[in-house]
Design a protein around this motif. Structure first.
Motif, PDB file in Angstrom:
ATOM      1  N   ILE A  73      32.254  74.409 -16.140  1.00 10.45           N
ATOM      2  CA  ILE A  73      33.545  74.205 -16.783  1.00 10.45           C
ATOM      3  C   ILE A  73      34.100  72.885 -16.267  1.00 10.45           C
ATOM      4  N   GLN A  74      34.392  71.966 -17.172  1.00  6.00           N
ATOM      5  CA  GLN A  74      34.870  70.641 -16.801  1.00  6.00           C
ATOM      6  C   GLN A  74      36.387  70.525 -16.956  1.00  6.00           C
ATOM      7  N   ASP A  75      36.927  69.443 -16.401  1.00 10.69           N
ATOM      8  CA  ASP A  75      38.356  69.108 -16.466  1.00 10.69           C
ATOM      9  C   ASP A  75      39.209  70.129 -15.729  1.00 10.69           C
ATOM     10  N   ILE A  76      38.649  70.716 -14.688  1.00 14.93           N
ATOM     11  CA  ILE A  76      39.361  71.769 -13.961  1.00 14.93           C
ATOM     12  C   ILE A  76      40.497  71.224 -13.099  1.00 14.93           C
ATOM     13  N   HIS A  77      40.610  69.900 -12.981  1.00 19.33           N
ATOM     14  CA  HIS A  77      41.705  69.330 -12.183  1.00 19.33           C
ATOM     15  C   HIS A  77      43.062  69.506 -12.861  1.00 19.33           C
ATOM     16  N   PHE A  78      43.053  70.085 -14.085  1.00 20.98           N
ATOM     17  CA  PHE A  78      44.302  70.405 -14.765  1.00 20.98           C
ATOM     18  C   PHE A  78      44.625  71.902 -14.700  1.00 20.98           C
ATOM     19  N   ASP A  79      43.792  72.669 -14.010  1.00 18.54           N
ATOM     20  CA  ASP A  79      44.000  74.106 -13.865  1.00 18.54           C
ATOM     21  C   ASP A  79      44.721  74.388 -12.544  1.00 18.54           C
ATOM     22  N   ASP A  80      45.710  75.283 -12.574  1.00 20.36           N
ATOM     23  CA  ASP A  80      46.557  75.533 -11.411  1.00 20.36           C
ATOM     24  C   ASP A  80      45.791  75.999 -10.169  1.00 20.36           C
ATOM     25  N   VAL A  81      44.722  76.766 -10.375  1.00 20.94           N
ATOM     26  CA  VAL A  81      43.953  77.278  -9.235  1.00 20.94           C
ATOM     27  C   VAL A  81      42.872  76.286  -8.817  1.00 20.94           C
ATOM     28  N   MET A 109      34.618  69.605 -11.968  1.00 24.93           N
ATOM     29  CA  MET A 109      33.835  70.660 -12.599  1.00 24.93           C
ATOM     30  C   MET A 109      33.650  71.852 -11.667  1.00 24.93           C
ATOM     31  N   PHE A 110      33.635  73.049 -12.248  1.00 25.93           N
ATOM     32  CA  PHE A 110      33.086  74.217 -11.579  1.00 25.93           C
ATOM     33  C   PHE A 110      31.676  74.368 -12.127  1.00 25.93           C
ATOM     34  N   ILE A 111      30.679  74.294 -11.264  1.00 27.86           N
ATOM     35  CA  ILE A 111      29.286  74.390 -11.696  1.00 27.86           C
ATOM     36  C   ILE A 111      28.768  75.780 -11.353  1.00 27.86           C
ATOM     37  N   ASN A 112      28.235  76.470 -12.348  1.00 27.98           N
ATOM     38  CA  ASN A 112      27.832  77.861 -12.177  1.00 27.98           C
ATOM     39  C   ASN A 112      26.348  78.002 -11.832  1.00 27.98           C
ATOM     40  N   LYS A 113      25.492  77.376 -12.556  1.00 31.85           N
ATOM     41  CA  LYS A 113      24.031  77.408 -12.396  1.00 31.85           C
ATOM     42  C   LYS A 113      23.482  78.835 -12.250  1.00 31.85           C
ATOM     43  N   PRO A 114      23.500  79.617 -13.329  1.00 30.26           N
ATOM     44  CA  PRO A 114      22.964  80.984 -13.272  1.00 30.26           C
ATOM     45  C   PRO A 114      21.441  80.978 -13.160  1.00 30.26           C
ATOM     46  N   PRO A 115      20.842  82.126 -12.856  1.00 30.02           N
ATOM     47  CA  PRO A 115      19.378  82.215 -12.810  1.00 30.02           C
ATOM     48  C   PRO A 115      18.756  81.715 -14.108  1.00 30.02           C
ATOM     49  N   ALA A 143      29.504  73.292  -1.874  1.00 28.26           N
ATOM     50  CA  ALA A 143      28.775  74.536  -2.141  1.00 28.26           C
ATOM     51  C   ALA A 143      29.712  75.738  -2.013  1.00 28.26           C
ATOM     52  N   ILE A 144      29.706  76.604  -3.022  1.00 28.59           N
ATOM     53  CA  ILE A 144      30.406  77.885  -2.930  1.00 28.59           C
ATOM     54  C   ILE A 144      29.435  78.947  -2.427  1.00 28.59           C
ATOM     55  N   ASP A 145      28.228  78.925  -2.969  1.00 28.37           N
ATOM     56  CA  ASP A 145      27.148  79.791  -2.494  1.00 28.37           C
ATOM     57  C   ASP A 145      26.179  78.940  -1.675  1.00 28.37           C
ATOM     58  N   HIS A 146      25.341  79.601  -0.908  1.00 26.44           N
ATOM     59  CA  HIS A 146      24.292  78.893  -0.182  1.00 26.44           C
ATOM     60  C   HIS A 146      23.396  78.172  -1.191  1.00 26.44           C
ATOM     61  N   ALA A 147      23.259  76.871  -1.042  1.00 25.32           N
ATOM     62  CA  ALA A 147      22.434  76.062  -1.950  1.00 25.32           C
ATOM     63  C   ALA A 147      21.149  75.663  -1.234  1.00 25.32           C
ATOM     64  N   HIS A 148      20.022  76.031  -1.818  1.00 24.89           N
ATOM     65  CA  HIS A 148      18.733  75.714  -1.211  1.00 24.89           C
ATOM     66  C   HIS A 148      17.757  75.312  -2.306  1.00 24.89           C
ATOM     67  N   ILE A 149      16.564  74.934  -1.919  1.00 19.71           N
ATOM     68  CA  ILE A 149      15.616  74.349  -2.860  1.00 19.71           C
ATOM     69  C   ILE A 149      15.214  75.328  -3.961  1.00 19.71           C
ATOM     70  N   ASN A 150      15.236  76.627  -3.687  1.00 21.09           N
ATOM     71  CA  ASN A 150      14.807  77.605  -4.688  1.00 21.09           C
ATOM     72  C   ASN A 150      15.875  77.916  -5.741  1.00 21.09           C
ATOM     73  N   ASN A 151      17.153  77.711  -5.390  1.00 22.30           N
ATOM     74  CA  ASN A 151      18.198  78.022  -6.370  1.00 22.30           C
ATOM     75  C   ASN A 151      18.859  76.777  -6.951  1.00 22.30           C
ATOM     76  N   MET A 225      31.650  73.334  -6.535  1.00 19.48           N
ATOM     77  CA  MET A 225      32.751  72.548  -7.081  1.00 19.48           C
ATOM     78  C   MET A 225      32.361  71.077  -7.001  1.00 19.48           C
ATOM     79  N   CYS A 226      32.792  70.307  -7.989  1.00 19.51           N
ATOM     80  CA  CYS A 226      32.442  68.892  -8.022  1.00 19.51           C
ATOM     81  C   CYS A 226      33.643  68.095  -8.532  1.00 19.51           C
ATOM     82  N   ALA A 227      33.847  66.905  -7.983  1.00 20.38           N
ATOM     83  CA  ALA A 227      34.958  66.058  -8.437  1.00 20.38           C
ATOM     84  C   ALA A 227      34.591  64.591  -8.253  1.00 20.38           C
ATOM     85  N   HIS A 228      35.249  63.728  -9.037  1.00 17.94           N
ATOM     86  CA  HIS A 228      35.078  62.281  -8.896  1.00 17.94           C
ATOM     87  C   HIS A 228      36.443  61.613  -8.809  1.00 17.94           C
TER      88      HIS A 228
END
Length: 281
Positions: A73-81, A109-115, A143-151, A225-228
């Motif tokens: 989900i992009q443009d999240i810098h306009f969302d209150d949370v 952006m909030f990046i989800n990256k599902p299986p 990183a919100i979740d543990h990020a490793h080479i497999n995920n 989470m990602c931002a520029h």
């Protein structure tokens, strides 16, 4: 109020390598709030009209739950949370030390990256941006979740930010607008440094560094989470007809399909939000 002071060694590491990782910069409570907000958005409890939702096309037909096929989900810098991340004091402390005190956010952006999510091919964030000068731009990725080479953790080519902007285009197997560098020799496998990160760990990256991410081959989500950010002295320049022309054409075409007549520069003006200082764009 808490603050974060970079050491001389950290500053030099960023200058030499084009990235810097800070462990546990964002705490668990904040990470939990961002994840809950994303789930609320997936369940229709958040108005997404002002945000941009990107779906993983290969997963849309396989799953019914939004969280199983929404890629980001992009443009999240306009969302209150979500904006409590993009305006997090510790994050802004570090950004200010790397590009200057007066800053504005241009993308988040909030990046989800599902299986089952595919790779993000080798690319440079600067490819998408009309802002100059390049050294007054920076990206963050937490990183919100543990990020490793497999995920699907990030990987970088250290020092590649000292090179030029390479040619990018749509590559087979990647989502639209996930452009990749066309020259394969730029990101050989043996030069890629995989950045495995725990929850709250944050990487700061130069917009010219060559980087990407692996596919998610696990049965769990890999959320982040990602931002520029840019310094307020940055200027917007017309990149039509340059190496970035593919981005200009795709953005303007996408807006036309939505019934909106908007130029590439107008698009970025609308996405930009001053945080410290007054925008000069």
């Amino acid at each position: 109020m808490s603050s974060y002071k970079l050491s001389a060694e950290q500053l030099q590491f960023y200058r030499d390598n084009g990235f810097l990782v800070i462990k546990r910069l964002i705490d668990f409570t904040d990470l939990h709030n961002y994840k809950e907000r994303f789930l609320e958005a997936c369940n229709g409890k958040v108005n997404l009209e002002a945000l941009t939702v990107v779906k993983e096309k290969s997963l849309v037909t396989k799953y019914k739950k939004r969280e199983d096929y929404i890629n980001k989900i992009q443009d999240i810098h306009f969302d209150d949370v979500f904006m409590t991340y993009t305006e997090h004091p510790l994050l802004l402390d570090v950004v200010a030390q790397l590009i200057g005190d007066e800053i504005m956010i241009i993308n988040a952006m909030f990046i989800n990256k599902p299986p089952g999510t595919l790779i993000h091919p080798p690319h440079q964030d600067f490819h998408y941006m009309p802002f100059r000068p390049v050294d007054k731009i920076i990206g963050t990725w937490t990183a919100i979740d543990h990020a490793h080479i497999n995920n699907g953790c990030l990987w970088v080519i250290p020092g590649s930010h000292k090179a030029t902007l390479f040619e990018h285009e749509n590559l087979p197997g990647a989502l639209k607008m996930y452009h990749g560098i066309t020259e394969e020799s730029v990101a050989p496998l043996d030069r890629r440094v995989h950045i495995e990160m725990g929850p709250g760990d944050t990487i700061f990256i130069h917009p010219l560094i060559v980087h990407g991410s692996e596919a998610n081959n696990t049965k769990s989500y890999r959320r982040s989470m990602c931002a520029h950010y840019v310094h307020v002295d940055c200027k917007c320049v017309d990149v039509r007809g340059t190496k970035q022309d593919i981005v200009v054409r795709e953005v303007e075409e996408s807006k036309r399909k939505q019934g909106i007549n908007m130029t590439f520069l107008e698009f970025w003006h609308l996405k930009s939000k001053p945080l410290k200082g007054i925008s000069k764009l």
